[in-house]
Design an enzyme around this catalytic site. Sequence first.
Site, PDB file in Angstrom:
ATOM      1  N   GLN A   1      66.754  -0.080  38.271  1.00 16.45           N
ATOM      2  CA  GLN A   1      68.057  -0.402  37.703  1.00 16.45           C
ATOM      3  C   GLN A   1      69.204  -0.050  38.642  1.00 16.45           C
ATOM      4  O   GLN A   1      69.286   1.067  39.163  1.00 16.45           O
ATOM      5  CB  GLN A   1      68.213   0.291  36.340  1.00 16.45           C
ATOM      6  CG  GLN A   1      67.196  -0.215  35.326  1.00 16.45           C
ATOM      7  CD  GLN A   1      67.258   0.453  33.974  1.00 16.45           C
ATOM      8  OE1 GLN A   1      66.249   0.896  33.417  1.00 16.45           O
ATOM      9  NE2 GLN A   1      68.444   0.536  33.384  1.00 16.45           N
TER      10      GLN A   1
ATOM     11  N   HIS B   1      69.261  -5.756  37.756  1.00 17.84           N
ATOM     12  CA  HIS B   1      68.127  -4.896  37.392  1.00 17.84           C
ATOM     13  C   HIS B   1      66.827  -5.652  37.660  1.00 17.84           C
ATOM     14  O   HIS B   1      66.736  -6.868  37.426  1.00 17.84           O
ATOM     15  CB  HIS B   1      68.178  -4.539  35.901  1.00 17.84           C
ATOM     16  CG  HIS B   1      69.203  -3.520  35.523  1.00 17.84           C
ATOM     17  ND1 HIS B   1      69.989  -2.837  36.417  1.00 17.84           N
ATOM     18  CD2 HIS B   1      69.568  -3.079  34.290  1.00 17.84           C
ATOM     19  CE1 HIS B   1      70.789  -2.009  35.776  1.00 17.84           C
ATOM     20  NE2 HIS B   1      70.572  -2.125  34.475  1.00 17.84           N
TER      21      HIS B   1
ATOM     22  N   CYS C   1      70.634  -3.564  28.475  1.00 20.11           N
ATOM     23  CA  CYS C   1      70.440  -4.580  29.517  1.00 20.11           C
ATOM     24  C   CYS C   1      68.980  -4.693  29.937  1.00 20.11           C
ATOM     25  O   CYS C   1      68.448  -5.802  30.072  1.00 20.11           O
ATOM     26  CB  CYS C   1      71.319  -4.273  30.716  1.00 20.11           C
ATOM     27  SG  CYS C   1      71.350  -2.556  31.202  1.00 20.11           S
TER      28      CYS C   1
HETATM   29  C1  2RA Z   1      71.924   1.586  32.582  1.00 15.38           C
HETATM   30  N1  2RA Z   1      70.924   0.322  30.762  1.00 15.38           N
HETATM   31  O1  2RA Z   1      71.415   0.760  33.339  1.00 15.38           O
HETATM   32  C2  2RA Z   1      71.805   1.441  31.074  1.00 15.38           C
HETATM   33  C3  2RA Z   1      73.152   1.272  30.421  1.00 15.38           C
HETATM   34  N2  2RA Z   1      73.785   0.065  30.825  1.00 15.38           N
HETATM   35  O2  2RA Z   1      72.563   2.587  32.971  1.00 15.38           O
END
Ligand code: 2RA
Length: 342
Positions: A157, A242, A130
């Site tokens: 994130q 994110h 992502c």
């Molecule tokens: C996270 N990109 O954000 C990793 C897996 N989706 O945890």
Amino acid sequence: MGFSFAIVGATGNVGTEMLTILSESDIDIDKVYAVASRRSVGREVSYGDTTLKCVDLETFDFSKVDIALMSAGGDVSKVWSPKIAKAGAVVIDNSSAWRMDPDVPLVVPEVNADAVSGYTKKGIIANPNCSTIQMVVALKPLHDRAVIKRVVVSTYQSVSGGGRKNMDELWLQTKGIFTNDELKPHNFTKQIAFNVIPHIDVFMDGGDTKEEWKMKAETMKILDKKVKVTATCVRVPTFVGHAESLNIEFENELSADDARDLLRESPGIMVVDKQEDGGYVTPVECVGEFATFISRIREDSTQDNTLNMWCVSDNLRKGAALNTVQIAECLVNRGLPAKNAG
Ligand code: 2RA
């Protein structure tokens, strides 16, 4: 003749989003099967304004399916993607299991849509991580215009990237702090509520985490193997969405104004960039949206041919489910035959 789909991992965060987005897509669909592990068999999941009962991965006949959208984790994908492909379906997999396989295309349609034609080698197409997807959507038009040399990226994130249990964890910890309950013991080794954790996925030799390595390696496969990426990936106490801070060095000059105009015209991108209160997008505002949002575009005064910018996207949508369905649309639009009319 319409297409038949299987959503494998239909009860997870990404699986439920894939069902929603597939129900809204323009693909001519005859049948959709919700496939899950044995413990979820019979569980109902939403598909547009209807519901589907989950069927058992172990016993389902994938020869009935044209395209299987997978979000069931790497271990399941390693075993089942080849089996499903052998049964005649094209697999589009969200896990990291196949991303770096040279015989498996790694695709972000706004960047390298034509790579989908490589599905014939193993019958599998990989959906990137992502945090990589939203970044390369932003980088692609800039790279085409001024050739990117190096990207320094810091990510912020949300916990949904780690799955539903991580969202529950954030909720419980946050509630626990306000109600003076004990922070309930969970898998986390660290408190996430009102905290940030500079660690996503496992640590690798050299000190990067695997999440940071993914951003580097996947960008080289999707965009250009000459682009250098160095990343610091951080988990923050938000539920979905994110965010990324990007510092981008170019071979050639590109002003912030020209970059802003270029990005405004680029596929999959929404520019919100005013130097005033609220003149930028935050993760809360990107939830449920399809676009990759870009704000805070400005020249880096410390280095020539370098721009800073802020990039936000819904990690469950463009970061996973939407990109997966868009790959399926690329396949269909390129004439993938439907072999299983309803
Ligand atoms: C996270 N990109 O954000 C990793 C897996 N989706 O945890």
